[in-house]
Design an enzyme around this catalytic site. Structure first.
Site, PDB file in Angstrom:
ATOM      1  N   CYS A   1       3.286  -1.953   8.831  1.00 49.83           N
ATOM      2  CA  CYS A   1       5.238  -2.591   8.352  1.00 49.83           C
ATOM      3  C   CYS A   1       5.695  -3.583   9.642  1.00 49.83           C
ATOM      4  O   CYS A   1       6.165  -4.769   9.120  1.00 49.83           O
ATOM      5  CB  CYS A   1       5.524  -2.140   7.482  1.00 49.83           C
ATOM      6  SG  CYS A   1       5.421  -0.400   8.657  1.00 49.83           S
TER       7      CYS A   1
ATOM      8  N   LYS B   1      -0.317  12.621  -2.894  1.00 48.30           N
ATOM      9  CA  LYS B   1      -0.786  11.835  -3.285  1.00 48.30           C
ATOM     10  C   LYS B   1      -1.500  10.384  -1.623  1.00 48.30           C
ATOM     11  O   LYS B   1      -0.534   9.577  -1.631  1.00 48.30           O
ATOM     12  CB  LYS B   1      -0.902  10.872  -3.986  1.00 48.30           C
ATOM     13  CG  LYS B   1      -1.454  10.140  -5.173  1.00 48.30           C
ATOM     14  CD  LYS B   1      -1.409   9.059  -5.773  1.00 48.30           C
ATOM     15  CE  LYS B   1      -2.130   7.539  -4.778  1.00 48.30           C
ATOM     16  NZ  LYS B   1      -2.324   7.713  -4.301  1.00 48.30           N
TER      17      LYS B   1
ATOM     18  N   GLU C   1      10.569   3.272   1.527  1.00 55.35           N
ATOM     19  CA  GLU C   1       9.533   2.592   2.747  1.00 55.35           C
ATOM     20  C   GLU C   1       8.735   1.356   2.615  1.00 55.35           C
ATOM     21  O   GLU C   1       8.215   1.993   1.755  1.00 55.35           O
ATOM     22  CB  GLU C   1       8.979   3.157   3.581  1.00 55.35           C
ATOM     23  CG  GLU C   1      10.018   4.242   4.130  1.00 55.35           C
ATOM     24  CD  GLU C   1      11.474   4.674   4.856  1.00 55.35           C
ATOM     25  OE1 GLU C   1      11.876   2.605   5.261  1.00 55.35           O
ATOM     26  OE2 GLU C   1      12.367   4.958   4.211  1.00 55.35           O
TER      27      GLU C   1
ATOM     28  N   GLU D   1       4.609 -11.061   3.003  1.00 50.50           N
ATOM     29  CA  GLU D   1       4.255  -9.898   3.482  1.00 50.50           C
ATOM     30  C   GLU D   1       2.582 -10.642   3.079  1.00 50.50           C
ATOM     31  O   GLU D   1       2.563  -9.935   2.372  1.00 50.50           O
ATOM     32  CB  GLU D   1       4.610  -8.433   2.968  1.00 50.50           C
ATOM     33  CG  GLU D   1       3.517  -7.903   4.260  1.00 50.50           C
ATOM     34  CD  GLU D   1       4.038  -6.397   4.138  1.00 50.50           C
ATOM     35  OE1 GLU D   1       4.053  -6.254   2.362  1.00 50.50           O
ATOM     36  OE2 GLU D   1       4.069  -5.598   4.381  1.00 50.50           O
TER      37      GLU D   1
ATOM     38  N   GLY E   1      -2.801   4.937  -7.307  1.00 54.50           N
ATOM     39  CA  GLY E   1      -1.701   4.899  -8.010  1.00 54.50           C
ATOM     40  C   GLY E   1      -1.021   4.657  -9.849  1.00 54.50           C
ATOM     41  O   GLY E   1      -0.632   5.457 -10.073  1.00 54.50           O
TER      42      GLY E   1
ATOM     43  N   GLY F   1      -0.742   8.436  -8.850  1.00 57.43           N
ATOM     44  CA  GLY F   1       0.970   8.035  -8.269  1.00 57.43           C
ATOM     45  C   GLY F   1       1.719   8.294 -10.013  1.00 57.43           C
ATOM     46  O   GLY F   1       2.761   8.721  -9.322  1.00 57.43           O
TER      47      GLY F   1
ATOM     48  N   GLY G   1      -6.403   9.964  -5.655  1.00 57.35           N
ATOM     49  CA  GLY G   1      -6.670   8.917  -6.833  1.00 57.35           C
ATOM     50  C   GLY G   1      -5.690   7.766  -7.104  1.00 57.35           C
ATOM     51  O   GLY G   1      -5.151   7.363  -5.845  1.00 57.35           O
TER      52      GLY G   1
HETATM   53  P1  NAD Z   1       0.635   0.346  -2.301  1.00 53.29           P
HETATM   54  O1  NAD Z   1       2.149  -0.131  -2.841  1.00 53.29           O
HETATM   55  O2  NAD Z   1      -0.232  -0.679  -2.939  1.00 53.29           O
HETATM   56  O3  NAD Z   1       0.099   1.535  -2.035  1.00 53.29           O
HETATM   57  C1  NAD Z   1       1.005   2.757  -2.090  1.00 53.29           C
HETATM   58  C2  NAD Z   1       1.238   4.052  -2.012  1.00 53.29           C
HETATM   59  O4  NAD Z   1       1.475   4.182  -3.384  1.00 53.29           O
HETATM   60  C3  NAD Z   1      -0.554   4.475  -2.557  1.00 53.29           C
HETATM   61  O5  NAD Z   1      -1.281   5.652  -2.393  1.00 53.29           O
HETATM   62  C4  NAD Z   1      -1.143   4.097  -3.915  1.00 53.29           C
HETATM   63  O6  NAD Z   1      -1.617   4.900  -5.115  1.00 53.29           O
HETATM   64  C5  NAD Z   1       0.659   4.155  -4.703  1.00 53.29           C
HETATM   65  N1  NAD Z   1       0.702   3.101  -5.716  1.00 53.29           N
HETATM   66  C6  NAD Z   1       0.941   2.490  -6.637  1.00 53.29           C
HETATM   67  N2  NAD Z   1       1.239   1.988  -7.754  1.00 53.29           N
HETATM   68  C7  NAD Z   1       1.792   2.950  -7.712  1.00 53.29           C
HETATM   69  C8  NAD Z   1       3.067   3.622  -8.784  1.00 53.29           C
HETATM   70  N3  NAD Z   1       2.643   2.437  -9.734  1.00 53.29           N
HETATM   71  N4  NAD Z   1       3.447   4.642  -9.248  1.00 53.29           N
HETATM   72  C9  NAD Z   1       2.932   5.082  -7.773  1.00 53.29           C
HETATM   73  N5  NAD Z   1       1.745   5.493  -7.285  1.00 53.29           N
HETATM   74  C10 NAD Z   1       1.934   3.880  -6.762  1.00 53.29           C
HETATM   75  O7  NAD Z   1       0.742  -0.153  -0.659  1.00 53.29           O
HETATM   76  P2  NAD Z   1      -0.754  -0.152  -0.003  1.00 53.29           P
HETATM   77  O8  NAD Z   1      -0.782  -1.330  -0.195  1.00 53.29           O
HETATM   78  O9  NAD Z   1      -1.092   0.900  -0.311  1.00 53.29           O
HETATM   79  O10 NAD Z   1       0.498  -0.396   1.778  1.00 53.29           O
HETATM   80  C11 NAD Z   1       0.132  -1.141   2.721  1.00 53.29           C
HETATM   81  C12 NAD Z   1       2.255  -1.508   1.856  1.00 53.29           C
HETATM   82  O11 NAD Z   1       2.424  -0.531   2.658  1.00 53.29           O
HETATM   83  C13 NAD Z   1       2.447  -3.071   2.899  1.00 53.29           C
HETATM   84  O12 NAD Z   1       3.552  -4.031   2.299  1.00 53.29           O
HETATM   85  C14 NAD Z   1       3.134  -2.236   4.209  1.00 53.29           C
HETATM   86  O13 NAD Z   1       4.516  -2.993   4.369  1.00 53.29           O
HETATM   87  C15 NAD Z   1       4.224  -1.191   3.478  1.00 53.29           C
HETATM   88  N6  NAD Z   1       4.140   0.211   4.378  1.00 53.29           N
HETATM   89  C16 NAD Z   1       5.461   0.018   4.620  1.00 53.29           C
HETATM   90  C17 NAD Z   1       5.841   1.062   5.073  1.00 53.29           C
HETATM   91  C18 NAD Z   1       7.005   1.241   5.926  1.00 53.29           C
HETATM   92  O14 NAD Z   1       7.757   2.003   6.907  1.00 53.29           O
HETATM   93  N7  NAD Z   1       8.381   0.411   5.358  1.00 53.29           N
HETATM   94  C19 NAD Z   1       5.025   1.544   6.338  1.00 53.29           C
HETATM   95  C20 NAD Z   1       3.162   1.191   6.332  1.00 53.29           C
HETATM   96  C21 NAD Z   1       3.063   0.449   5.361  1.00 53.29           C
END
Ligand code: NAD
Length: 482
Positions: free
Chosen positions: A281, A172, A247, A383, A205, A209, A203
Site C-alpha cells: 500500500c 479474518k 487502513e 490504485e 469477505g 467478513g 473465508g
Molecule cells: P480487499 O478490500 O479486497 O480485502 C481486504 C480484506 O477484507 C480481506 O480479508 C477480504 O476478505 C475482506 N473483505 C472484503 N469485502 C469485505 C466486506 N464487504 N466486509 C468485510 N470484509 C470484507 O483488499 P485486498 O485486495 O485484500 O488488499 C489490497 C488492498 O489493501 C489495497 O487497496 C491496499 O492498498 C490495501 N492495503 C492497505 C494498507 C494500509 O495500511 N493502508 C496495507 C496493506 C494493504
C-alpha cells in the site's frame, strides 16, 4: 492438499457447513490447499467462545497477557523457515522477502505490543480535593480483517494490540492467503493461549467478513484493505456505532528533486516501486522528477528495473515473484493497456512474463515504467497495486506539490532532496498521513500509522492502536474533610 481449518475455542475445526475455498500457489498456478468459507454459524461458535474467555483474559495482569504474545512470537521465530515458506507459497512473494521482511516483522509486532502494553499507563489529574483517575479498559470482543499483500505481518499488527489490551478477537485473514494465519493457530495451541481468546475464521469477505462487521457483540472493527471495501465496512459498522479503524488504498507520489543524493535515491526507488511486486500500500507508484535530471534519471531507472530478475519465488536469485492471483494479474494487464490508450509510453515491461520450468503456469508480470501519461488518466488516479509506475517531469516546487496531491488518496509520500528546509516545508503541504524524506519504509512502530483522504480513517501503531482497542474511563473522586 493442505486442509486449512478455523481456530475456534482453542481448537482447529472445519466449517460447520463444510464449504471450502481453493487456495492457489501463484508461482505455479496450482491449487495447494483449501480453506473454510465460514459463515454466521461458525461465527456464533467463535462469539460464544470469546464471551466465555473474556472475563478471565481481561482480568489477567498485563505481564501475563504480554507473556503469551512473547511466547507466540518466540515460536514463530523458532519456525521462521516454515512460516516464510508458507507465506511465499500462498502469496507468490520471493522467499527472501518472506524471510527478511514478512515473518521477522510479524514477530516484531507481537514483541513490540507485548512490551509497549506494560508501560501503557493511565493518567491521574489532581484538582483541589478532586482526583480524576483515567483508566483504559478492553472493549470486549473485537474483529480484525486483513488483506493478502503482507498476510501475517498485517494480521499480527492488528491482533497484537487487541489481545494485549485484554480483548478477545475474531480475526479474518484474507481468503487468498490464509496459510500463515493457520500456522499461527497451531502456535497458539502450542503455547496454551486460553481457549476463545483468539478465534480465526477463514473465508470470503462477502460471507464471513460481512458477518463479522455486522455482529452485535463485536465492539470494534480494525480493517486493512481496499478503499471501496473500507467504505462499505465503515457504513455497516457505523449503523451499530462500532469503533472503526480503516487502513485503505494508496496512490503514493515520489518527488525527486535535482539536488537529491542520486545513488541513494535510485536504490531506494527501485524498492519503493517494485518490492513485493509493487503490492504494498505504501509503494510509490507516481514518480515526479525535476526536469534538469529527468533524462539521466529515465535511462538509469530503466537500466535498474531491467536488471530485476522476475522468477520462481523460491529461487534466491529472484527479485520479483508472482502476482497474488490470476484475477489480479489480469487487472494489472488491463490498466497497462488502458495507459497505452491514454497516450502512455511503455518504457519497459508492460507484459505478462512466462517463466520456464516449475513456474511455467505461474502469474508473473514484468516491472513496468510508463511515461507521458496525463495526470487525469485512470492509471495515474486508481490504485493498481502491482509492478507498474508512471514517471512525469516537473519544473518547480509548486508544480510537484500540485501533481502529488492530485488524487483522492492520501496514504504516504516520498520526497528526495538534500535541502532539508525545503523538505520540511513541502512535507507540510503534502496531503498524506506519512511523508518519508530521503527514505522509504522506515518504520518506528511507536509512531501513528494511517492515511488521510480516501486512504484512512483513524490511526494504528504504538499507543494509537492501544487507545483504539480500549475504552477510556474517568473515575472522579472527591475527598471531604472529616
Ligand atoms: P480487499 O478490500 O479486497 O480485502 C481486504 C480484506 O477484507 C480481506 O480479508 C477480504 O476478505 C475482506 N473483505 C472484503 N469485502 C469485505 C466486506 N464487504 N466486509 C468485510 N470484509 C470484507 O483488499 P485486498 O485486495 O485484500 O488488499 C489490497 C488492498 O489493501 C489495497 O487497496 C491496499 O492498498 C490495501 N492495503 C492497505 C494498507 C494500509 O495500511 N493502508 C496495507 C496493506 C494493504
Amino acid at each position: 492438499m493442505i486442509n486449512i481449518q478455523n481456530y475456534i475455542n482453542g481448537k482447529l475445526s472445519d466449517p460447520l457447513d463444510k464449504q471450502f475455498i481453493d487456495v492457489w500457489n501463484p508461482s505455479n498456478g496450482q491449487k495447494f490447499a483449501r480453506c473454510p468459507n465460514s459463515n454466521s454459524n461458525d461465527l456464533e461458535l467463535a462469539i460464544q467462545s470469546a464471551q466465555n474467555a473474556f472475563p478471565n483474559w481481561s482480568t489477567l495482569n498485563q505481564n501475563q497477557r504480554s507473556d503469551y504474545l512473547l511466547s507466540i512470537a518466540n515460536e514463530i521465530k523458532t519456525n521462521i523457515e516454515e512460516f516464510a515458506d508458507a507465506e511465499s507459497r500462498d502469496n507468490g512473494k520471493p522467499l527472501t522477502l518472506s524471510k527478511t521482511l514478512d515473518i521477522p516483522r510479524s514477530v516484531k509486532n507481537l514483541e513490540f505490543f507485548a512490551n509497549l502494553a506494560k508501560g501503557y499507563e493511565s493518567e491521574t489529574f489532581y484538582q483541589d480535593d478532586v482526583i480524576s483517575r483515567i483508566i483504559k479498559q478492553p472493549l470486549g470482543i473485537v474483529g480484525t480483517i486483513s488483506p493478502w499483500n503482507l498476510p501475517l505481518y498485517l494480521f499480527t499488527w492488528k491482533i497484537a494490540p487487541a489481545l494485549v489490551t485484554g480483548n478477545c478477537v475474531i480475526a479474518k485473514p484474507s481468503e487468498l492467503t490464509p496459510y500463515t494465519a493457520y500456522l499461527l493457530s497451531k502456535v497458539c495451541m502450542k503455547v496454551n493461549l486460553p481457549d476463545g481468546v483468539l478465534n480465526i475464521l477463514h473465508g470470503e469477505g462477502s460471507t464471513i467478513g460481512r458477518e463479522v462487521v455486522k455482529h452485535k457483540y463485536i465492539k470494534a472493527i480494525s480493517f486493512t484493505g481496499g478503499t471501496e471495501t473500507g467504505k462499505e465496512i465503515g457504513i455497516e459498522a457505523s449503523k451499530d456505532l462500532k469503533k472503526i479503524n480503516l487502513e485503505m488504498g494508496g496512490k503514493n507520489p515520489v518527488i525527486i528533486f535535482d539536488d537529491c543524493d542520486y545513488n541513494k535515491m535510485m536504490d531506494s526507488l527501485v524498492r519503493s516501486s517494485f518490492l513485493n511486486q509493487g503490492q504494498i500500500c505504501l509503494a510509490g507508484s507516481r514518480i515526479y522528477v525535476q526536469e534538469k535530471i529527468y533524462d539521466k534519471f529515465k535511462n538509469d531507472f530503466i537500466g535498474k528495473v531491467n536488471a530485476l530478475n522476475t522468477g520462481d519465488p523460491f529461487d534466491l536469485k529472484s527479485d520479483q515473484g508472482a502476482i497474488v492471483s490470476l484475477n489480479h494479474l489480469n487487472k494489472i494487464s488491463r490498466y497497462v493497456e488502458h495507459a497505452k490508450k491514454d497516450g502512455g509510453v511503455i518504457l519497459t515491461g508492460g507484459k505478462i512474463v512466462k517463466i520456464d520450468g516449475n513456474c511455467s503456469n505461474g502469474w508473473f508480470y514484468k516491472p513496468t515504467i510508463i511515461e507521458g501519461l496525463p495526470q487525469e488518466s485512470r492509471v495515474n488516479q486508481d490504485e493498481i497495486f502491482g509492478p507498474v509506475v508512471t514517471i512525469t517531469k516537473f519544473c518547480d516546487d509548486d508544480e510537484a506539490i500540485q501533481m502529488a496531491n492530485n488524487t483522492k488518496y492520501g496514504l504516504a509520500s516520498i520526497l528526495w532532496t538534500q535541502n532539508i528546509n525545503k523538505a520540511h516545508k513541502l512535507a507540510e503541504l503534502l496531503e498524506s498521513g506519512l511523508v518519508w524524506v530521503n527514505c522509504w519504509l522506515e518504520r518506528d512502530l511507536r509512531t501513528p500509522f494511517g492515511g488521510i483522504k480516501k486512504s484512512g480513517f483513524g490511526k494504528e501503531g504504538g499507543k494509537f492502536a492501544l487507545d483504539f482497542f480500549t475504552e477510556t474511563k474517568n473515575i472522579c473522586t472527591k475527598y471531604y474533610d472529616k
